[in-house]
Write a protein that holds these residues in place. Structure first.
Motif, PDB file in Angstrom:
ATOM      1  N   UNK A  54       0.941  -1.472  -0.064  1.00  0.00           N
ATOM      2  CA  UNK A  54      -0.110  -0.069  -0.109  1.00  0.00           C
ATOM      3  C   UNK A  54       0.675   1.222   0.027  1.00  0.00           C
ATOM      4  N   UNK A  55       0.653   2.175  -0.701  1.00  0.00           N
ATOM      5  CA  UNK A  55       1.430   3.309  -0.927  1.00  0.00           C
ATOM      6  C   UNK A  55       1.271   4.389   0.285  1.00  0.00           C
ATOM      7  N   UNK A  56       2.086   5.153   0.842  1.00  0.00           N
ATOM      8  CA  UNK A  56       1.936   5.871   1.787  1.00  0.00           C
ATOM      9  C   UNK A  56       2.650   7.394   1.505  1.00  0.00           C
ATOM     10  N   UNK A  98       4.470   8.407   4.037  1.00  0.00           N
ATOM     11  CA  UNK A  98       5.543   8.173   4.797  1.00  0.00           C
ATOM     12  C   UNK A  98       6.699   7.520   4.104  1.00  0.00           C
ATOM     13  N   UNK A  99       7.830   7.225   4.558  1.00  0.00           N
ATOM     14  CA  UNK A  99       8.810   6.373   4.189  1.00  0.00           C
ATOM     15  C   UNK A  99       9.643   7.300   2.975  1.00  0.00           C
ATOM     16  N   UNK A 100       9.595   8.517   3.305  1.00  0.00           N
ATOM     17  CA  UNK A 100       9.978   9.401   2.106  1.00  0.00           C
ATOM     18  C   UNK A 100       9.149   9.774   1.016  1.00  0.00           C
ATOM     19  N   UNK A 101       7.880   9.467   1.157  1.00  0.00           N
ATOM     20  CA  UNK A 101       6.745   9.654   0.273  1.00  0.00           C
ATOM     21  C   UNK A 101       5.984  10.894   0.639  1.00  0.00           C
ATOM     22  N   UNK A 102       6.667  11.757   1.464  1.00  0.00           N
ATOM     23  CA  UNK A 102       5.703  13.154   1.863  1.00  0.00           C
ATOM     24  C   UNK A 102       5.665  14.055   0.604  1.00  0.00           C
ATOM     25  N   UNK A 103       6.483  13.781  -0.275  1.00  0.00           N
ATOM     26  CA  UNK A 103       6.432  14.662  -1.549  1.00  0.00           C
ATOM     27  C   UNK A 103       5.433  14.349  -2.774  1.00  0.00           C
ATOM     28  N   UNK A 104       4.653  13.323  -2.210  1.00  0.00           N
ATOM     29  CA  UNK A 104       3.695  12.571  -3.162  1.00  0.00           C
ATOM     30  C   UNK A 104       2.417  13.079  -3.284  1.00  0.00           C
ATOM     31  N   UNK A 105       2.012  14.036  -2.359  1.00  0.00           N
ATOM     32  CA  UNK A 105       0.672  14.472  -2.164  1.00  0.00           C
ATOM     33  C   UNK A 105       0.287  15.172  -3.506  1.00  0.00           C
ATOM     34  N   UNK A 106       1.289  16.184  -4.030  1.00  0.00           N
ATOM     35  CA  UNK A 106       0.786  16.775  -5.301  1.00  0.00           C
ATOM     36  C   UNK A 106       0.886  15.699  -6.523  1.00  0.00           C
ATOM     37  N   UNK A 107       1.526  14.888  -6.749  1.00  0.00           N
ATOM     38  CA  UNK A 107       1.396  13.934  -7.694  1.00  0.00           C
ATOM     39  C   UNK A 107       0.270  13.159  -7.543  1.00  0.00           C
ATOM     40  N   UNK A 108      -0.266  12.864  -6.425  1.00  0.00           N
ATOM     41  CA  UNK A 108      -1.618  11.953  -6.134  1.00  0.00           C
ATOM     42  C   UNK A 108      -2.717  12.777  -6.640  1.00  0.00           C
ATOM     43  N   UNK A 109      -2.726  13.935  -6.272  1.00  0.00           N
ATOM     44  CA  UNK A 109      -3.830  14.891  -6.711  1.00  0.00           C
ATOM     45  C   UNK A 109      -3.758  15.030  -8.190  1.00  0.00           C
ATOM     46  N   UNK A 110      -2.808  15.214  -8.863  1.00  0.00           N
ATOM     47  CA  UNK A 110      -2.719  15.224 -10.456  1.00  0.00           C
ATOM     48  C   UNK A 110      -3.379  13.856 -10.809  1.00  0.00           C
ATOM     49  N   UNK A 111      -2.998  12.589 -10.337  1.00  0.00           N
ATOM     50  CA  UNK A 111      -3.265  11.447 -10.656  1.00  0.00           C
ATOM     51  C   UNK A 111      -5.156  11.515 -10.782  1.00  0.00           C
ATOM     52  N   UNK A 112      -5.456  11.760  -9.698  1.00  0.00           N
ATOM     53  CA  UNK A 112      -6.872  11.608  -9.116  1.00  0.00           C
ATOM     54  C   UNK A 112      -7.897  12.674 -10.230  1.00  0.00           C
ATOM     55  N   UNK A 170      14.757   2.374  -0.175  1.00  0.00           N
ATOM     56  CA  UNK A 170      13.400   2.407   0.711  1.00  0.00           C
ATOM     57  C   UNK A 170      12.491   3.122  -0.320  1.00  0.00           C
ATOM     58  N   UNK A 171      11.154   2.699  -0.527  1.00  0.00           N
ATOM     59  CA  UNK A 171      10.372   3.248  -1.191  1.00  0.00           C
ATOM     60  C   UNK A 171       9.028   3.425  -0.584  1.00  0.00           C
ATOM     61  N   UNK A 172       8.276   4.524  -0.928  1.00  0.00           N
ATOM     62  CA  UNK A 172       7.104   4.780  -0.250  1.00  0.00           C
ATOM     63  C   UNK A 172       5.790   3.923  -0.337  1.00  0.00           C
TER      64      UNK A 172
END
Length: 261
Positions: free
Chosen positions: A185-187, A189-203, A250-252
């Motif tokens: 499951x993606x998170x 955390x684990x260095x994925x903090x910068x992923x918020x914008x990418x997830x919004x773009x995806x959606x 480590x991946x998020x």
């Protein structure tokens, strides 16, 4: 494949693009490239998730002696699919794949061929409907014997956490003691903090929509089960000694394997 379905990026095809496959449209490549520009490690996540699948299935078919796999949210076939990994170790392994994307369905029927001793089947069903999955899977799998229920990168498309938890509970309740739950499951955390914008773009640009969860939320999916070592960790680090050179990556994306007592 017809072009009419190529106007909106779709998860299975974008994931195929990130994994270096050929089963995608220009729109999937465009969205994939945009997500990568916003979240450069997404390709690593895709590969790490795939490698986790291989290590988990090898452990289950080998050391754990599991001979039945229910792989929900299969995605487009690539190299080292669940049945290939399992049947290399246990030719009599039985694998049921579940997805509800017609493109995935067409490819799976053509490519996912079983060993003579085992069985490979494909169910057209939605992860939101576990009862339909279990009914159809019973044609191939014996639910009196242990089953590995695999939910790799699929619960993130069940946006409501209570619903996602209920789906996991229903699936785990249907399998006997000695069965396993395998989950990634993606998170953020684990260095994925910068992923918020990418997830919004995806959606905004792709289907189906996706959500990240915390490690604590993901751990709750395993309630009542016994997580096997090393527990819930970045999927790239789960028994990473089996993938040389990956010990420090480590991946998020959390990954875990747990046994039903």
């Amino acid at each position: 494949m017809s072009e009419h379905s190529g106007h909106t990026a779709h998860n299975a095809r974008v994931w195929n693009y990130w994994l270096g496959g050929k089963d995608h449209y220009a729109v999937d490549q465009q969205v994939g490239d945009q997500v990568t520009s916003m979240y450069p490690s997404i390709g690593q996540v895709a590969r790490a998730d795939r490698e986790f699948l291989g290590r988990a299935v090898r452990h289950l078919a080998g050391e754990a002696g599991i001979r039945q796999f229910l792989d929900i949210g299969t995605g487009l076939p690539t190299a080292e699919n669940t049945h290939e990994v399992a049947q290399r170790i246990a030719p009599d392994a039985r694998v049921v794949y579940v997805d509800n994307d017609p493109i995935v369905l067409a490819h799976a029927r053509a490519l996912l061929t079983s060993s003579p001793e085992g069985a490979t089947s494909y169910i057209d069903a939605d992860a939101h409907d576990p009862d339909a999955i279990l009914r159809s899977a019973a044609d191939i799998l014996d639910f009196e014997r242990p089953v590995a229920v695999m939910l790799l990168g699929i619960l993130n498309f069940i946006l409501d956490t209570e619903e996602a938890t209920a789906i996991v509970r229903r699936l785990v309740d249907a399998v006997p003691s000695g069965s396993y739950l395998v989950l990634t499951h993606p998170t953020l955390e684990l260095g994925g903090e910068g992923n918020t914008e990418a997830m919004a773009f995806w959606n905004a640009n792709a289907k189906p929509p996706i959500t990240a969860r915390t490690g604590a939320e993901i751990a709750a999916f395993f309630d009542g089960l016994d997580l096997i070592p090393p527990g819930l960790v970045s999927c790239s680090r789960w028994r990473a000694d089996a993938t040389p050179g990956h010990e420090s990556l480590q991946v998020a994306q959390f990954g875990g394997v747990a046994r039903k007592p």
